[in-house]
Design a protein around this motif. Structure first.
Motif, mmCIF file in Angstrom:
data_model
loop_
_atom_site.group_PDB
_atom_site.id
_atom_site.type_symbol
_atom_site.label_atom_id
_atom_site.label_comp_id
_atom_site.label_asym_id
_atom_site.label_seq_id
_atom_site.Cartn_x
_atom_site.Cartn_y
_atom_site.Cartn_z
ATOM 1 N N VAL A 89 41.662 -34.646 10.366
ATOM 2 C CA VAL A 89 41.941 -33.596 9.374
ATOM 3 C C VAL A 89 43.231 -32.881 9.754
ATOM 4 N N PHE A 90 44.090 -32.690 8.779
ATOM 5 C CA PHE A 90 45.364 -32.002 8.956
ATOM 6 C C PHE A 90 45.188 -30.592 8.404
ATOM 7 N N GLU A 91 45.263 -29.583 9.278
ATOM 8 C CA GLU A 91 45.014 -28.195 8.883
ATOM 9 C C GLU A 91 46.289 -27.534 8.351
ATOM 10 N N VAL A 92 46.150 -26.808 7.239
ATOM 11 C CA VAL A 92 47.255 -26.019 6.689
ATOM 12 C C VAL A 92 46.762 -24.574 6.597
ATOM 13 N N PRO A 93 47.071 -23.743 7.629
ATOM 14 C CA PRO A 93 46.617 -22.355 7.584
ATOM 15 C C PRO A 93 47.532 -21.517 6.697
ATOM 16 N N GLY A 94 46.976 -20.485 6.152
ATOM 17 C CA GLY A 94 47.762 -19.560 5.336
ATOM 18 C C GLY A 94 47.148 -18.179 5.409
ATOM 19 N N THR A 95 47.891 -17.187 4.975
ATOM 20 C CA THR A 95 47.400 -15.813 4.961
ATOM 21 C C THR A 95 47.215 -15.386 3.509
ATOM 22 N N ALA A 96 46.060 -14.823 3.247
ATOM 23 C CA ALA A 96 45.787 -14.357 1.883
ATOM 24 C C ALA A 96 46.754 -13.231 1.525
ATOM 25 N N ILE A 97 47.170 -13.204 0.281
ATOM 26 C CA ILE A 97 48.079 -12.164 -0.205
ATOM 27 C C ILE A 97 47.314 -11.294 -1.183
ATOM 28 N N LYS A 98 47.357 -9.985 -0.930
ATOM 29 C CA LYS A 98 46.712 -9.066 -1.871
ATOM 30 C C LYS A 98 47.589 -8.954 -3.096
ATOM 31 N N ARG A 99 47.002 -9.237 -4.229
ATOM 32 C CA ARG A 99 47.771 -9.258 -5.461
ATOM 33 C C ARG A 99 47.817 -7.872 -6.073
ATOM 34 N N GLU A 100 49.022 -7.402 -6.300
ATOM 35 C CA GLU A 100 49.204 -6.106 -6.948
ATOM 36 C C GLU A 100 49.175 -6.309 -8.461
ATOM 37 N N PRO A 101 48.467 -5.436 -9.177
ATOM 38 C CA PRO A 101 48.449 -5.584 -10.638
ATOM 39 C C PRO A 101 49.838 -5.355 -11.226
ATOM 40 N N ARG A 102 50.227 -6.202 -12.153
ATOM 41 C CA ARG A 102 51.542 -6.077 -12.794
ATOM 42 C C ARG A 102 51.372 -6.021 -14.295
ATOM 43 N N GLN A 103 52.214 -5.250 -14.921
ATOM 44 C CA GLN A 103 52.217 -5.173 -16.382
ATOM 45 C C GLN A 103 53.392 -5.994 -16.892
ATOM 46 N N ILE A 104 53.087 -7.067 -17.590
ATOM 47 C CA ILE A 104 54.147 -7.915 -18.139
ATOM 48 C C ILE A 104 53.956 -7.973 -19.647
ATOM 49 N N HIS A 105 55.031 -7.703 -20.371
ATOM 50 C CA HIS A 105 54.971 -7.725 -21.828
ATOM 51 C C HIS A 105 55.864 -8.846 -22.345
ATOM 52 N N PHE A 106 55.289 -9.665 -23.188
ATOM 53 C CA PHE A 106 56.038 -10.755 -23.809
ATOM 54 C C PHE A 106 56.162 -10.470 -25.305
ATOM 55 N N PRO A 107 57.366 -10.615 -25.843
ATOM 56 C CA PRO A 107 57.480 -10.448 -27.298
ATOM 57 C C PRO A 107 56.799 -11.619 -28.002
ATOM 58 N N ALA A 108 56.208 -11.319 -29.135
ATOM 59 C CA ALA A 108 55.539 -12.377 -29.898
ATOM 60 C C ALA A 108 56.592 -13.324 -30.477
ATOM 61 N N PRO A 109 56.362 -14.647 -30.404
ATOM 62 C CA PRO A 109 57.344 -15.590 -30.953
ATOM 63 C C PRO A 109 57.379 -15.518 -32.469
#
Length: 196
Positions: A41-61
């Motif tokens: 088994v080949f291990e790939v360790p990583g660190t969890a990232i706390k996701r910050e809430p983001r407000q993204i607005h997309f114009p309607a097509p």
């Protein structure tokens, strides 16, 4: 299928059974799986990232009509779809049976195997998993094909592993003193450590 072809197929299967042989397709599957070696088994360790809430607005097509949107050339399916499978039979070397009997067959070893990157989005989502890749390696240690035998359950982790393993280099397996091509299964485990 016409009835006479079906009867011929049944007779051919019965004759092969009576002669003590398996059907060619079944025999090829058994021998292919028997020659596949499982690497560590080949291990790939990583660190969890706390996701910050983001407000993204997309114009309607702006779409004039749904019909013109669906007829866009980039959404068209190809007229013919070709799936090309590698022909492993023609490239298989002649194997010396004494190699397996006397234990002089050596397995492949990775010599340049960088870890796959742990995708940021997967770390934000907390995704972990193990992917098993079936890799065909030529007698020079180069990767010929890479296919997914078992998915991790997340396409971003699978893609990261596949793209990285394609660049790996191996010390080829040997049968006696002769380098041979090999097929191996490589499990790659993506594992997150929680950050504090």
């Amino acid at each position: 299928m016409p009835r006479h072809l079906f009867i011929l197929a049944v007779i051919a299967t019965a004759v092969l059974f009576l002669l003590g042989q398996e059907a060619p397709q079944t025999r090829a599957q058994h021998s292919a799986d028997e020659d596949v070696e499982m690497l560590d088994v080949f291990e790939v360790p990583g660190t969890a990232i706390k996701r910050e809430p983001r407000q993204i607005h997309f114009p309607a097509p702006e779409i004039d009509s749904l019909h013109s949107f669906l007829d866009h050339p980039s959404l068209a399916l190809p007229r013919t779809l070709r799936i090309q499978r590698p022909n492993l039979r023609s490239s298989r070397p002649v194997m010396d049976p004494a190699g397996k009997i006397r234990g002089v067959r050596t397995s492949v070893k990775p010599i340049h195997a960088p870890r796959p990157p742990y995708p940021r989005f997967a770390r934000e989502q907390g995704w972990e998993g193990t992917i098993v890749l079936r890799v065909t390696i030529d007698d020079h240690g180069k990767v010929l094909t890479t296919t997914i035998q078992k998915s991790s359950g997340h396409s971003s982790l699978d893609d990261s592993a596949v793209q990285t393993v394609k660049q790996w280099e191996f010390l080829p397996g040997k049968n006696g003193e002769f380098a041979v091509s090999s097929v191996v299964d490589i499990p790659i485990h993506f594992d997150l450590k929680q950050s504090h």
